[in-house]
Design an enzyme around this catalytic site. Structure first.
Site, PDB file in Angstrom:
ATOM      1  N   ASP A  11       8.157  33.760  36.100  1.00  0.00           N
ATOM      2  CA  ASP A  11       7.542  32.979  36.978  1.00  0.00           C
ATOM      3  C   ASP A  11       9.347  32.374  37.477  1.00  0.00           C
ATOM      4  O   ASP A  11      10.089  32.626  37.168  1.00  0.00           O
ATOM      5  CB  ASP A  11       7.064  31.908  36.254  1.00  0.00           C
ATOM      6  CG  ASP A  11       6.605  30.576  37.873  1.00  0.00           C
ATOM      7  OD1 ASP A  11       5.962  31.173  38.094  1.00  0.00           O
ATOM      8  OD2 ASP A  11       6.940  29.314  37.168  1.00  0.00           O
ATOM      9  N   ASP A  30       8.684  28.935  40.397  1.00  0.00           N
ATOM     10  CA  ASP A  30       9.412  27.675  40.682  1.00  0.00           C
ATOM     11  C   ASP A  30       9.155  26.835  39.478  1.00  0.00           C
ATOM     12  O   ASP A  30       7.848  27.660  38.987  1.00  0.00           O
ATOM     13  CB  ASP A  30       7.746  26.667  41.746  1.00  0.00           C
ATOM     14  CG  ASP A  30       8.142  27.832  42.846  1.00  0.00           C
ATOM     15  OD1 ASP A  30       8.930  27.982  43.262  1.00  0.00           O
ATOM     16  OD2 ASP A  30       7.213  28.305  43.427  1.00  0.00           O
ATOM     17  N   ASP A  71       6.317  28.105  33.212  1.00  0.00           N
ATOM     18  CA  ASP A  71       6.227  26.811  32.482  1.00  0.00           C
ATOM     19  C   ASP A  71       5.446  25.999  33.067  1.00  0.00           C
ATOM     20  O   ASP A  71       4.829  24.549  32.429  1.00  0.00           O
ATOM     21  CB  ASP A  71       7.316  25.814  34.257  1.00  0.00           C
ATOM     22  CG  ASP A  71       6.731  25.415  35.735  1.00  0.00           C
ATOM     23  OD1 ASP A  71       5.949  26.531  35.719  1.00  0.00           O
ATOM     24  OD2 ASP A  71       6.365  25.009  35.536  1.00  0.00           O
TER      25      ASP A  71
END
Length: 287
Positions: free
Chosen positions: A13, A15, A218
């Protein structure tokens, strides 16, 4: 050290993992240098549909990292490619999103319904495709709702209600989808994480399998749960949305939890050293 998991290939990922807004996470160049030194394959897969792949390579370049465009998979690309398999060239679509989504939809052969204001009572289209945009306005939302209520298929690039920025968590694409869901009573078809399509595209680009690939993210509700459903191993980093307190009350539990990419770099180095040591012991034992 937690139990080691296969890391031949990583789906990363962006961001909250590699950066927060325009601020790179500490240790970003060293992390990618480690991936290359250890010959670990990687694809960067983001639910952000605002940019095309080349814009991400430019952003990474400003942060001191070189990544080829083919290693970057956005939810805009995953959405357009998924729809391209189902619809003929020239199919009309009304798009709420920024340049990344609009450009990608055009590149995949879709004709976009354009309107400076409300599309008009008689307007019709086959698809309404919605991604994150910082410039959404009421006429756009009203147009999308009108088209969905008159038969257009409702498609979302991703369900992220928020995204991490320097100032904190801001409304994401999922917030726009929620508005249209409330206005139409229709559920969107979502393509990005946690849905399977984006993970399968990443595996295809890596020429890998779920058994030798780990997802690094996240968010429990998109990165981790989606990867688990696709059969991948999972690594949660606590540098973005999820906090340790969330894990205590969640049914979704990743295979590995680390603080950030610096901790992941140390983990990968340790795993490589341990694997090399075991291989050496086996070689010595066969002499």
């Amino acid at each position: 050290m937690q139990n080691m998991i296969p890391t031949d290939n990583l789906i990363l990922d962006m961001d909250g993992v590699l950066w927060r807004g325009e601020q790179p996470m500490p240790g970003l160049p060293d992390f990618f240098a480690t991936l290359r030194r250890l010959n670990i394959g990687f694809v960067l897969a983001t639910n952000n549909a605002t940019k095309v792949a080349s814009q991400y390579t430019e952003k990474l370049g400003r942060m001191g990292v070189t990544v080829p465009t083919e290693a970057i998979l956005t939810s805009a690309e995953a959405t357009a490619e998924h729809l391209q398999e189902q619809y003929a060239p020239g199919t009309t679509a009304y798009v709420i999103g920024e340049s990344g989504l609009r450009t990608t939809m055009r590149q995949k052969g879709f004709e976009l319904l354009e309107a400076d204001d409300f599309v008009g009572a008689g307007a019709r289209t086959e698809l309404v495709v919605v991604g994150f945009t910082r410039h959404v306005c009421y006429p756009q939302l009203a147009s999308a709702a009108h088209l969905i209520n008159n038969g257009a298929r409702f498609v979302g690039t991703n369900p992220d209600v928020t995204f991490p920025a320097e100032a904190g968590f801001m409304p994401g694409a999922g917030s726009i989808l929620a508005f249209l869901r409330a206005a139409t009573g229709q559920e969107p078809t979502v393509i990005g994480k946690p849905e399977r399509a984006i993970f399968m595209e990443a595996l295809e680009r890596l020429d890998s399998t779920p058994e030798n690939t780990a997802m690094v993210g996240d968010r429990l509700e998109t990165d981790i749960i989606g990867a688990q459903a696709a059969g991948l191993h999972t690594i949660l980093l606590l540098s973005g949305v999820t906090r340790r307190a969330h894990l205590d009350t969640s049914d979704v539990q990743p295979d590995l939890v680390l603080d950030n990419i610096q901790a992941l770099t140390r983990y990968l180095n340790h795993r490589h050293e341990s694997t090399a040591l075991v291989a050496g012991e086996r070689t010595d034992g066969n002499r």
